[in-house]
Design an enzyme around this catalytic site. Sequence first.
Site, PDB file in Angstrom:
ATOM      1  N   HIS A 102      -7.808  13.501  -4.062  1.00  0.00           N
ATOM      2  CA  HIS A 102      -7.161  13.428  -2.747  1.00  0.00           C
ATOM      3  C   HIS A 102      -6.184  14.587  -2.610  1.00  0.00           C
ATOM      4  O   HIS A 102      -5.556  15.011  -3.578  1.00  0.00           O
ATOM      5  CB  HIS A 102      -6.430  12.090  -2.559  1.00  0.00           C
ATOM      6  CG  HIS A 102      -5.524  11.729  -3.691  1.00  0.00           C
ATOM      7  ND1 HIS A 102      -6.001  11.198  -4.884  1.00  0.00           N
ATOM      8  CD2 HIS A 102      -4.183  11.835  -3.847  1.00  0.00           C
ATOM      9  CE1 HIS A 102      -4.981  11.008  -5.701  1.00  0.00           C
ATOM     10  NE2 HIS A 102      -3.868  11.399  -5.095  1.00  0.00           N
ATOM     11  N   HIS A 104      -2.726  15.639  -0.829  1.00  0.00           N
ATOM     12  CA  HIS A 104      -1.542  15.166  -0.102  1.00  0.00           C
ATOM     13  C   HIS A 104      -1.188  16.225   0.943  1.00  0.00           C
ATOM     14  O   HIS A 104      -1.041  17.407   0.614  1.00  0.00           O
ATOM     15  CB  HIS A 104      -0.327  15.037  -1.026  1.00  0.00           C
ATOM     16  CG  HIS A 104      -0.453  14.008  -2.110  1.00  0.00           C
ATOM     17  ND1 HIS A 104       0.138  12.764  -2.035  1.00  0.00           N
ATOM     18  CD2 HIS A 104      -1.084  14.040  -3.313  1.00  0.00           C
ATOM     19  CE1 HIS A 104      -0.114  12.084  -3.147  1.00  0.00           C
ATOM     20  NE2 HIS A 104      -0.856  12.844  -3.938  1.00  0.00           N
TER      21      HIS A 104
HETATM   22  P1  AMP Z   1      -1.362  10.707  -6.933  1.00  0.00           P
HETATM   23  O1  AMP Z   1      -0.140  10.312  -7.715  1.00  0.00           O
HETATM   24  O2  AMP Z   1      -1.423  12.154  -6.570  1.00  0.00           O
HETATM   25  O3  AMP Z   1      -2.632  10.220  -7.599  1.00  0.00           O
HETATM   26  O4  AMP Z   1      -1.212   9.975  -5.534  1.00  0.00           O
HETATM   27  C1  AMP Z   1      -1.646   8.700  -5.269  1.00  0.00           C
HETATM   28  C2  AMP Z   1      -1.047   8.315  -3.948  1.00  0.00           C
HETATM   29  O5  AMP Z   1      -1.791   7.246  -3.423  1.00  0.00           O
HETATM   30  C3  AMP Z   1       0.413   7.870  -4.014  1.00  0.00           C
HETATM   31  O6  AMP Z   1       1.180   8.693  -3.147  1.00  0.00           O
HETATM   32  C4  AMP Z   1       0.361   6.408  -3.516  1.00  0.00           C
HETATM   33  O7  AMP Z   1       1.473   6.087  -2.726  1.00  0.00           O
HETATM   34  C5  AMP Z   1      -0.914   6.409  -2.719  1.00  0.00           C
HETATM   35  N1  AMP Z   1      -1.611   5.135  -2.588  1.00  0.00           N
HETATM   36  C6  AMP Z   1      -1.952   4.281  -3.575  1.00  0.00           C
HETATM   37  N2  AMP Z   1      -2.655   3.248  -3.083  1.00  0.00           N
HETATM   38  C7  AMP Z   1      -2.785   3.463  -1.756  1.00  0.00           C
HETATM   39  C8  AMP Z   1      -3.413   2.759  -0.683  1.00  0.00           C
HETATM   40  N3  AMP Z   1      -4.065   1.603  -0.881  1.00  0.00           N
HETATM   41  N4  AMP Z   1      -3.319   3.290   0.572  1.00  0.00           N
HETATM   42  C9  AMP Z   1      -2.649   4.448   0.784  1.00  0.00           C
HETATM   43  N5  AMP Z   1      -2.057   5.155  -0.184  1.00  0.00           N
HETATM   44  C10 AMP Z   1      -2.111   4.665  -1.432  1.00  0.00           C
END
Ligand code: AMP
Length: 116
Positions: A102, A104
């Site tokens: 993903h 950001h």
């Molecule tokens: P990373 O640490 O780069 O893997 O980012 C994962 C991101 O996913 C974090 O910013 C979380 O807040 C976000 N996240 C986790 N679960 C969900 C969800 N169900 N819907 C939206 N964001 C999520």
Amino acid sequence: MSTNTDANCIFCKVINGQIPSQKLSDDEHSIAISDLNPQAPVHILIMPKMHVASIAALDSPELTGHLFQKAKKLATELKLEKGFRIVVNTGDDGGQTVHHLHIHLLGGRAFGWPPG
Ligand code: AMP
Ligand code: ZN
């Protein structure tokens, strides 16, 4: 393009609707959703519909380009003309917590450098 999914992956569950999300974009290859725990006034996640663990595991320049173009388009639509930040946390040292690639897209405030 592969359409593989991982039954244990939370973002695959978001993509197939098992987990609800606030969707900002949905096309053939990707979705964009609001981050559950926003770190800025705008905090969006852009992800491929196919399960791929990280950018380190993605070989497709087309899909890579698609995701980055999508992030830029959203930044334009959301009028982040003062600037924005794109982050792709990768692996343990990169701080990746969800192992489905993903991007950001963060905006609406000024960010510091270096990152933590
Ligand atoms: P990373 O640490 O780069 O893997 O980012 C994962 C991101 O996913 C974090 O910013 C979380 O807040 C976000 N996240 C986790 N679960 C969900 C969800 N169900 N819907 C939206 N964001 C999520
Ligand atoms: Zn997945």
